[in-house]
Design a protein around this motif. Structure first.
Motif, PDB file in Angstrom:
ATOM      1  N   ASP A  77       0.824  -1.208   0.000  1.00  0.00           N
ATOM      2  CA  ASP A  77       0.000   0.000   0.000  1.00  0.00           C
ATOM      3  C   ASP A  77       0.862   1.264   0.000  1.00  0.00           C
ATOM      4  O   ASP A  77       0.525   2.269  -0.638  1.00  0.00           O
ATOM      5  CB  ASP A  77      -0.920  -0.011   1.219  1.00  0.00           C
ATOM      6  CG  ASP A  77      -1.941   1.110   1.183  1.00  0.00           C
ATOM      7  OD1 ASP A  77      -2.483   1.392   0.096  1.00  0.00           O
ATOM      8  OD2 ASP A  77      -2.197   1.715   2.243  1.00  0.00           O
TER       9      ASP A  77
ATOM     10  N   PRO B  43       2.410   3.842  -6.675  1.00  0.00           N
ATOM     11  CA  PRO B  43       1.779   3.139  -7.810  1.00  0.00           C
ATOM     12  C   PRO B  43       2.362   3.602  -9.138  1.00  0.00           C
ATOM     13  O   PRO B  43       2.924   4.707  -9.244  1.00  0.00           O
ATOM     14  CB  PRO B  43       0.309   3.539  -7.686  1.00  0.00           C
ATOM     15  CG  PRO B  43       0.345   4.877  -7.024  1.00  0.00           C
ATOM     16  CD  PRO B  43       1.515   4.833  -6.067  1.00  0.00           C
TER      17      PRO B  43
ATOM     18  N   GLN C 288      -5.206   2.802  -7.139  1.00  0.00           N
ATOM     19  CA  GLN C 288      -4.547   2.883  -5.837  1.00  0.00           C
ATOM     20  C   GLN C 288      -5.540   3.111  -4.706  1.00  0.00           C
ATOM     21  O   GLN C 288      -5.476   2.457  -3.663  1.00  0.00           O
ATOM     22  CB  GLN C 288      -3.499   3.990  -5.839  1.00  0.00           C
ATOM     23  CG  GLN C 288      -2.814   4.225  -4.489  1.00  0.00           C
ATOM     24  CD  GLN C 288      -2.016   3.023  -4.021  1.00  0.00           C
ATOM     25  OE1 GLN C 288      -1.488   2.264  -4.834  1.00  0.00           O
ATOM     26  NE2 GLN C 288      -1.917   2.837  -2.704  1.00  0.00           N
TER      27      GLN C 288
ATOM     28  N   TRP D 297      -7.595  -0.017  -4.107  1.00  0.00           N
ATOM     29  CA  TRP D 297      -6.780  -1.061  -3.461  1.00  0.00           C
ATOM     30  C   TRP D 297      -6.588  -0.740  -1.981  1.00  0.00           C
ATOM     31  O   TRP D 297      -6.724  -1.609  -1.121  1.00  0.00           O
ATOM     32  CB  TRP D 297      -5.429  -1.171  -4.157  1.00  0.00           C
ATOM     33  CG  TRP D 297      -4.692  -2.436  -3.831  1.00  0.00           C
ATOM     34  CD1 TRP D 297      -4.674  -3.581  -4.550  1.00  0.00           C
ATOM     35  CD2 TRP D 297      -3.877  -2.678  -2.674  1.00  0.00           C
ATOM     36  NE1 TRP D 297      -3.898  -4.528  -3.939  1.00  0.00           N
ATOM     37  CE2 TRP D 297      -3.393  -4.001  -2.774  1.00  0.00           C
ATOM     38  CE3 TRP D 297      -3.506  -1.916  -1.571  1.00  0.00           C
ATOM     39  CZ2 TRP D 297      -2.560  -4.566  -1.825  1.00  0.00           C
ATOM     40  CZ3 TRP D 297      -2.678  -2.486  -0.607  1.00  0.00           C
ATOM     41  CH2 TRP D 297      -2.214  -3.789  -0.738  1.00  0.00           C
ATOM     42  N   SER D 298      -6.270   0.515  -1.694  1.00  0.00           N
ATOM     43  CA  SER D 298      -6.047   0.922  -0.307  1.00  0.00           C
ATOM     44  C   SER D 298      -7.311   0.775   0.522  1.00  0.00           C
ATOM     45  O   SER D 298      -7.262   0.388   1.702  1.00  0.00           O
ATOM     46  CB  SER D 298      -5.568   2.373  -0.253  1.00  0.00           C
ATOM     47  OG  SER D 298      -4.321   2.517  -0.916  1.00  0.00           O
TER      48      SER D 298
END
Length: 244
Positions: A111, A115, A122, A125-126
């Protein structure tokens, strides 16, 4: 003339060493279920409309994504404790704990890594897999305490009754272990015990609903799966050459 009878039929508890059978398969399945469930637990889920009785919310039912698979971790934990004893069960629990921690640290590093310029996901995903200290701590603490209690209760009952009354030790150990696990996870992840890590907590009525629903659900799944657990325990015992 009097005679003295000596009991020779005291219950004995048998355990396998786990060196030549299927212990590796049970262990890897146990760890895999734990890791998948911990990822699923990052999402809160609710079912049903808003219904309250005397001011206490009965609906909606509040749980998390880990509820779909996590009961299987206790089923496999029961197999480990029943067939291999406390020593092997403790080793499996510590192994699962370590790999869950490694997974969390890995997500933290990924994390934090920058990216690629053209990679647009991003934030998504986080939001899903980013390092959330409260969730991670709640999962690890709940799992560690709950699984140790589950294995300890099961082994103590087996030592007292031998091979008899398998259903008693399966259900009793799950009731105790799942209660500790659910209370710790819910109160740390979404309740007052985790507020010192940042963030707030859900209202107390919803928190109680979350705990009760999660605990009852997991115990009911264990009870419903008793026929499966019986067959799985018997199959694993048959495949351990040194069990009998």
């Amino acid at each position: 003339m009097t005679s003295t009878a000596t009991r020779t039929d005291r219950p004995t508890a048998t355990y396998a060493r786990g060196t030549r059978g299927v212990h590796d398969l049970v262990l890897t399945s146990f760890v895999a279920v734990l890791l998948i469930s911990n990822i699923g637990a990052t999402k809160l889920i609710q079912f049903g409309p808003d219904v309250a009785i005397l001011g206490f919310p009965v609906l909606p039912i509040i749980t998390d994504g880990g509820a779909f698979l996590f009961p299987l971790a206790y089923l496999l934990g029961d197999v480990l404790a029943e067939v291999y004893g406390m020593r092997r069960a403790r080793r499996a629990i510590v192994t699962g704990f370590v790999w869950a921690a490694v997974m969390s640290v890995t997500f933290l590093v990924v994390d934090a890594a920058p990216p690629a310029v053209d990679w647009p996901n991003q934030e998504a995903w986080s939001a899903v897999l980013g390092f959330v200290p409260r969730i991670v701590l709640a999962s690890l603490v709940g799992f560690l305490v709950g699984q140790f209690l589950n294995a300890w209760v099961l082994v103590r009952i087996k030592d007292a009754f031998g091979e008899r009354r398998l259903w008693v030790r399966l259900v009793t150990s799950t009731v105790v272990g799942e209660f500790a696990d659910t209370v710790l996870f819910c109160t740390i992840a979404f309740g007052p015990l985790g507020m010192w890590l940042g963030g707030g907590s859900i209202p107390l009525p919803q928190l109680v609903n979350y705990i009760v629903v999660g605990w009852v659900y997991k115990v009911l799944v264990e009870v419903l799966l008793l026929p499966v657990t019986y067959r799985l325990v018997a199959a694993v015992k048959r495949r351990e050459p040194d069990y009998h």
